[in-house]
Design an enzyme around this catalytic site. Structure first.
Site, PDB file in Angstrom:
ATOM      1  N   PHE A 101       0.789  -1.242  -0.230  1.00  0.00           N
ATOM      2  CA  PHE A 101       0.040   0.013  -0.015  1.00  0.00           C
ATOM      3  C   PHE A 101       0.663   1.009  -0.077  1.00  0.00           C
ATOM      4  O   PHE A 101       0.775   2.033  -1.002  1.00  0.00           O
ATOM      5  CB  PHE A 101      -0.760   0.209   1.166  1.00  0.00           C
ATOM      6  N   ILE A 102       1.538   1.409   0.981  1.00  0.00           N
ATOM      7  CA  ILE A 102       2.515   2.769   1.055  1.00  0.00           C
ATOM      8  C   ILE A 102       3.439   2.849   0.066  1.00  0.00           C
ATOM      9  O   ILE A 102       3.691   3.681  -0.315  1.00  0.00           O
ATOM     10  CB  ILE A 102       2.847   3.055   2.561  1.00  0.00           C
ATOM     11  N   GLU A 150       2.260   2.747  16.471  1.00  0.00           N
ATOM     12  CA  GLU A 150       2.061   1.501  17.664  1.00  0.00           C
ATOM     13  C   GLU A 150       3.163   1.021  18.475  1.00  0.00           C
ATOM     14  O   GLU A 150       2.677   0.211  19.574  1.00  0.00           O
ATOM     15  CB  GLU A 150       1.322   0.445  16.602  1.00  0.00           C
ATOM     16  N   SER A 198       3.077  -4.920  16.520  1.00  0.00           N
ATOM     17  CA  SER A 198       3.836  -3.650  17.130  1.00  0.00           C
ATOM     18  C   SER A 198       5.304  -4.110  17.877  1.00  0.00           C
ATOM     19  O   SER A 198       6.175  -3.273  17.854  1.00  0.00           O
ATOM     20  CB  SER A 198       3.160  -2.647  18.049  1.00  0.00           C
ATOM     21  N   SER A 246       6.826  -6.479  16.901  1.00  0.00           N
ATOM     22  CA  SER A 246       7.989  -6.629  16.207  1.00  0.00           C
ATOM     23  C   SER A 246       8.678  -5.414  15.595  1.00  0.00           C
ATOM     24  O   SER A 246       9.718  -5.284  15.108  1.00  0.00           O
ATOM     25  CB  SER A 246       7.504  -7.773  14.934  1.00  0.00           C
ATOM     26  N   LYS A 247       7.852  -4.474  15.055  1.00  0.00           N
ATOM     27  CA  LYS A 247       8.105  -3.056  14.729  1.00  0.00           C
ATOM     28  C   LYS A 247       9.317  -2.561  15.693  1.00  0.00           C
ATOM     29  O   LYS A 247      10.169  -1.704  15.361  1.00  0.00           O
ATOM     30  CB  LYS A 247       7.130  -2.333  14.252  1.00  0.00           C
ATOM     31  N   PRO A 272     -17.942  -5.009  10.626  1.00  0.00           N
ATOM     32  CA  PRO A 272     -17.543  -5.486  11.858  1.00  0.00           C
ATOM     33  C   PRO A 272     -16.896  -4.535  12.750  1.00  0.00           C
ATOM     34  O   PRO A 272     -15.620  -4.122  12.370  1.00  0.00           O
ATOM     35  CB  PRO A 272     -16.616  -7.026  11.695  1.00  0.00           C
ATOM     36  N   PRO A 321      -8.163  -8.897  20.892  1.00  0.00           N
ATOM     37  CA  PRO A 321      -7.172  -9.096  22.109  1.00  0.00           C
ATOM     38  C   PRO A 321      -6.016  -7.858  22.272  1.00  0.00           C
ATOM     39  O   PRO A 321      -5.575  -7.672  21.229  1.00  0.00           O
ATOM     40  CB  PRO A 321      -6.763 -10.445  21.881  1.00  0.00           C
TER      41      PRO A 321
END
Ligand code: NAD
Ligand code: TYD
Length: 340
Positions: free
Chosen positions: A11-12, A130, A154, A156-157, A208, A277
Site C-alpha cells: 500500500f504505502i 503502534e 507492534s 516486532s516493529k 464488523p 485482544p
C-alpha cells in the site's frame, strides 16, 4: 539518487514510488518485494511499461535473504534504502506472530547489516506509532515516549526500531526512523478498516466493529506520510526517530459512519463483534519535531482525504477484485467466525 525501496508493491510503498518518480526526475528506484498476499506487482505496471520504465525496476526478493540483498545493493550501486517491507496487519499477527518476527525484525536487521557492510549512505526505517502502545483520553506520543508495544505486530516493529538505534550507536549506520499514524488512501488492502468498510458497505455486507467502536486512531492520507518519509530521507538527522501524524483523531465508529454516509448506505450494516485482544485504545501523535526539523505538515484533512480515497476505490473496482485472493478470504472467514 539510486534508491532501494523494499515492500514497494504494498500500500504505502506503491504510493511512495509513484510520488517520488513524479517529484524527482533524476532518481532511479529499485523496488524489492517478496510479493506476499499484500504485495501486488500490477500496482506499478503503468510505470514498468510507461515513460519511466528506465528508472524503475522491480526485483522479486526477500529482505531476509542476506546474499541476495548484498548482491543487489552492490550490483545496482544503491545510495539509499527505504524499508517499507513488513507484515503489517495486527489481526494476522495475533493469529500467528512468527512471520512478523521473521520479516519485521530479522529482515530489517538483515537489510541494516548489508547496508552497513557496503557503506550505504542513508537508511530510512519505516516504523509506526503502534510501538508506543496505547494512550488514555489525554496526551500524545512523542519521540521520547517509551516503547511499550501491545500486539505481536507492534512488538516486532519496536524490535526493529531498537535494532536501528543499535546499528546507529554501534556502527554509525546513517539510519533515520519514521513513526507514522494510521494511513489510508489508494491501494490499501481490504483487511484494514477503511477499505474493508468500503468494500463491505458497497456489497451490503456487515461491517464488523471491534468492541465498543470507541477506539481512536489518528488518520493520515498516505501521500502525506510519503512526504514525511521523503523529508526524513533528504533532511532527517542520523540516529533520530520522527513522528508523523494527520492531526485527525477519530473514534472508529465515526470513521465507519462517515464512509456509510458518503456511500449512501444504512447504519444497520454496522455489526459489533468481539474485541481484538490487546486492542490499543487511543493513538495520537505529537509531530512537532518533524514540523520543526523537516518542515513536515499534513496537507489534507480527513474529509478531503477520505473523499479522494473513496473516489479512487470507486474508479478502481477491478483492483479490489484482483487483490482478494482465496487465501485472504479464507483467513478473514476464519477470523470473523471466531469473533461472532
Ligand atoms: P502492506 O502490508 O500493504 O505492504 C507490505 C509489502 O511488503 C508488501 O508488498 C509485501 O509483499 C512486502 N513484503 C512483506 N514481507 C517481505 C519480505 N520478507 N521481503 C520483501 N518484501 C516483503 O504494508 P503497508 O501498509 O504499505 O506498510 C508499509 C510499512 O509502513 C510497514 O513497515 C508498516 O509497518 C509501516 N506503517 C504502516 C502504516 C499503515 O497505516 N498502513 C502506518 C505506519 C507505518
Ligand atoms: P486497522 O485498520 O487494522 O489498523 P490498526 O490496528 O493498525 O490501527 O484497524 C483500525 C482500527 O479499526 C482498530 O482500532 C481496529 C478497528 N477495526 C474494526 O473495528 N473492525 C475491523 O474489521 C478492522 C479491520 C479494524
Amino acid at each position: 539518487m539510486r534508491l532501494l525501496v523494499t515492500g514497494g508493491c504494498g500500500f504505502i510503498g506503491t504510493n511512495f514510488i509513484y510520488l517520488m518518480l513524479e517529484r524527482h526526475p533524476d532518481w532511479t528506484i529499485f523496488n524489492l518485494d517478496k510479493l506476499t498476499y499484500a504485495g501486488n506487482r500490477k500496482n506499478l505496471l503503468p510505470v514498468e511499461q510507461g515513460k519511466d520504465k528506465k528508472r524503475y525496476h522491480f526485483l522479486h526478493g526477500d529482505i531476509c535473504d542476506r546474499e541476495y540483498i548484498e548482491e543487489t545493493m552492490l550490483k545496482h550501486r544503491i545510495d539509499a534504502v527505504i524499508n517499507f517491507a513488513a507484515e503489517s496487519h495486527v489481526d494476522r499477527s495475533i493469529n500467528d506472530p512468527s512471520p512478523f518476527v521473521t520479516t519485521n525484525v530479522q529482515g530489517a536487521q538483515n537489510l541494516m547489516e548489508c547496508a552497513r557492510r557496503i557503506g550505504i549512505g542513508r537508511f530510512v526505517h519505516v516504523s509506526t506509532d503502534e510501538v508506543y502502545g496505547t494512550l488514555g483520553p489525554e496526551g500524545k506520543f512523542m519521540e521520547t515516549t517509551p516503547l511499550a508495544p501491545n500486539s505481536p505486530y507492534s512488538a516486532s516493529k519496536a524490535g526493529a526500531d531498537l535494532m536501528a538505534r543499535a546499528y546507529f550507536e554501534t556502527y554509525g549506520l546513517p539510519v533515520v526512523i519514521t513513526r507514522c499514524s494510521n494511513n489510508y488512501g489508494p491501494y490499501q488492502f481490504p483487511e484494514k478498516l477503511i477499505p474493508l468498510v468500503y468494500r463491505n458497505a458497497k456489497t451490503d455486507n456487515p461491517l464488523p466493529v471491534y468492541g465498543d467502536g470507541l477506539n481512536v486512531r489518528d488518520w493520515i492520507y498516505v501521500d502525506d506520510h510519503c512526504t514525511g518519509v521523503e523529508l526524513a530521507l533528504l533532511k532527517g538527522r542520523e540516529g533520530q526517530a520522527y513522528n508523523f501524524g494527520g492531526d485527525a483523531e477519530k473514534p472508529n465508529i465515526e470513521v465507519i459512519k462517515t464512509i456509510l454516509s458518503i456511500l449512501g448506505k444504512p447504519e444497520s450494516l454496522i455489526t459489533f463483534v468481539k474485541d481484538r485482544p490487546g486492542h490499543d485504545r487511543r493513538y495520537a501523535m505529537d509531530f512537532s519535531l518533524a514540523r520543526k526539523e523537516l518542515g513536515f505538515a499534513p496537507s489534507l484533512n480527513f474529509e478531503q482525504g477520505l473523499k479522494k480515497t473513496v473516489e479512487w476505490y470507486e474508479a478502481n473496482a477491478n483492483w479490489l477484485e484482483d487483490v482478494q485472493s482465496g487465501a485472504y478470504r479464507d483467513f478473514m472467514d476464519e477470523w470473523y467466525k471466531e469473533r461472532k
